[in-house]
Design a protein around this motif. Structure first.
Motif, PDB file in Angstrom:
ATOM      1  N   LYS A 139      88.397  17.674  54.876  1.00 37.24           N
ATOM      2  CA  LYS A 139      89.048  16.377  55.005  1.00 37.24           C
ATOM      3  C   LYS A 139      88.984  15.655  53.668  1.00 37.24           C
ATOM      4  O   LYS A 139      88.179  15.999  52.797  1.00 37.24           O
ATOM      5  N   LEU A 140      89.822  14.651  53.528  1.00 38.13           N
ATOM      6  CA  LEU A 140      89.960  13.964  52.247  1.00 38.13           C
ATOM      7  C   LEU A 140      88.653  13.365  51.764  1.00 38.13           C
ATOM      8  O   LEU A 140      88.356  13.354  50.572  1.00 38.13           O
ATOM      9  N   ALA A 141      87.830  12.870  52.686  1.00 36.54           N
ATOM     10  CA  ALA A 141      86.579  12.208  52.309  1.00 36.54           C
ATOM     11  C   ALA A 141      85.603  13.145  51.615  1.00 36.54           C
ATOM     12  O   ALA A 141      84.657  12.689  50.962  1.00 36.54           O
ATOM     13  N   GLN A 142      85.824  14.461  51.707  1.00 35.17           N
ATOM     14  CA  GLN A 142      84.885  15.424  51.145  1.00 35.17           C
ATOM     15  C   GLN A 142      85.239  15.885  49.729  1.00 35.17           C
ATOM     16  O   GLN A 142      84.443  16.568  49.097  1.00 35.17           O
ATOM     17  N   ILE A 143      86.415  15.529  49.212  1.00 35.03           N
ATOM     18  CA  ILE A 143      86.819  16.023  47.894  1.00 35.03           C
ATOM     19  C   ILE A 143      85.996  15.336  46.806  1.00 35.03           C
ATOM     20  O   ILE A 143      85.436  14.263  47.014  1.00 35.03           O
ATOM     21  N   PRO A 144      85.898  15.944  45.619  1.00 35.75           N
ATOM     22  CA  PRO A 144      85.100  15.355  44.528  1.00 35.75           C
ATOM     23  C   PRO A 144      85.541  13.933  44.198  1.00 35.75           C
ATOM     24  O   PRO A 144      86.727  13.604  44.242  1.00 35.75           O
ATOM     25  N   ILE A 186      90.943  22.502  51.467  1.00 35.05           N
ATOM     26  CA  ILE A 186      91.292  22.088  50.105  1.00 35.05           C
ATOM     27  C   ILE A 186      90.239  22.676  49.178  1.00 35.05           C
ATOM     28  O   ILE A 186      89.055  22.367  49.303  1.00 35.05           O
ATOM     29  N   ASN A 187      90.649  23.536  48.269  1.00 33.91           N
ATOM     30  CA  ASN A 187      89.709  24.183  47.352  1.00 33.91           C
ATOM     31  C   ASN A 187      89.871  23.624  45.940  1.00 33.91           C
ATOM     32  O   ASN A 187      90.971  23.638  45.386  1.00 33.91           O
ATOM     33  N   ARG A 214      97.190  10.382  49.290  1.00 33.69           N
ATOM     34  CA  ARG A 214      96.067   9.457  49.144  1.00 33.69           C
ATOM     35  C   ARG A 214      94.996   9.881  48.145  1.00 33.69           C
ATOM     36  O   ARG A 214      94.104   9.081  47.832  1.00 33.69           O
ATOM     37  N   ALA A 215      95.058  11.102  47.646  1.00 32.00           N
ATOM     38  CA  ALA A 215      94.036  11.539  46.677  1.00 32.00           C
ATOM     39  C   ALA A 215      94.140  10.696  45.407  1.00 32.00           C
ATOM     40  O   ALA A 215      95.178  10.681  44.747  1.00 32.00           O
ATOM     41  N   GLU A 216      93.104  10.000  45.076  1.00 28.52           N
ATOM     42  CA  GLU A 216      93.137   9.012  43.997  1.00 28.52           C
ATOM     43  C   GLU A 216      93.354   9.625  42.618  1.00 28.52           C
ATOM     44  O   GLU A 216      93.900   8.970  41.732  1.00 28.52           O
ATOM     45  N   ASN A 217      92.939  10.867  42.420  1.00 28.18           N
ATOM     46  CA  ASN A 217      93.011  11.459  41.082  1.00 28.18           C
ATOM     47  C   ASN A 217      94.076  12.543  40.946  1.00 28.18           C
ATOM     48  O   ASN A 217      94.095  13.266  39.942  1.00 28.18           O
TER      49      ASN A 217
END
Length: 205
Positions: free
Chosen positions: A12-17, A60-61, A100-103
């Protein structure tokens, strides 16, 4: 490119770096050759798992490149052999990330160069345009047909997109087998890294 190492997988999105490094993501229909392209770009044959079974990427990798940016391997869309609930989960994960991914600096959408424009690709591309996501198209597997056939299909894509788009996205021609397109894609990423800012309009929605 000096190094490319696996960083993490996220469901999920909350887990990405959250370390603020720029992200360049790759996505496409199942079996479009995404893993092979990633391995070709990084010059590491086993970095992304290549499978004869479509839809093996379900998370998501993130791969850290030169300690400067992330190459992001997204789940494919268009699964034919999963349940409706699983398909809905993949679609939400993909949509959450690309909008929504900020980067996220740029999204590479992979399409098979051997085929005419497919509805599922066009629908996804349309969604990106509506959400203001910066993206380009990578035509894969061009080694499996003549250059003339590849050119003809690219022209078909351009004509189809021009029916609804005022300006066409950037396009790349690639072959993982022949390493075609590697320099063009990596040089483009390098240019963006000099002044890469996520699409604020897409994050504000």
């Amino acid at each position: 490119m000096k190094s490319a190492v696996f960083k993490c997988s996220s469901a999920k999105l909350a887990q990405i770096p959250r370390d603020g490094l720029p992200e360049f993501a790759f996505i496409g229909r199942s079996n479009v050759g995404k893993s092979s392209l990633i391995n070709m770009l990084t010059a590491r044959p086993k970095l992304a798992k290549v499978s004869g079974t479509p839809g093996k990427t379900r998370l998501i990798n993130h791969f850290l490149v030169d300690d400067r940016w992330y190459l992001v391997d997204l789940p494919g869309y268009g699964y034919a052999k999963v349940s409706k609930s699983a398909k809905a989960g993949f679609e939400k994960l993909i949509t959450d990330y690309v909008t929504r991914a900020e980067n996220l600096c740029f999204l590479f959408v992979l399409v098979d160069s051997r085929h005419e424009p497919q509805a599922i690709d066009l629908e996804f591309i349309s969604m990106l345009g509506e959400r203001g996501v910066p993206f380009g198209i990578v035509f894969t597997k061009c080694d499996k047909q003549s250059a003339a056939q590849t050119t003809a299909n690219v022209v078909r894509y351009r004509r189809k997109l021009l029916e609804t788009w005022a300006e066409l996205p950037l396009m790349f021609i690639s072959s993982s087998a022949k390493k075609e397109g590697r320099d063009a894609i990596l040089e483009f990423i390098e240019r963006l890294l000099e002044n890469c800012h996520p699409a604020e309009s897409a994050r504000e929605e």
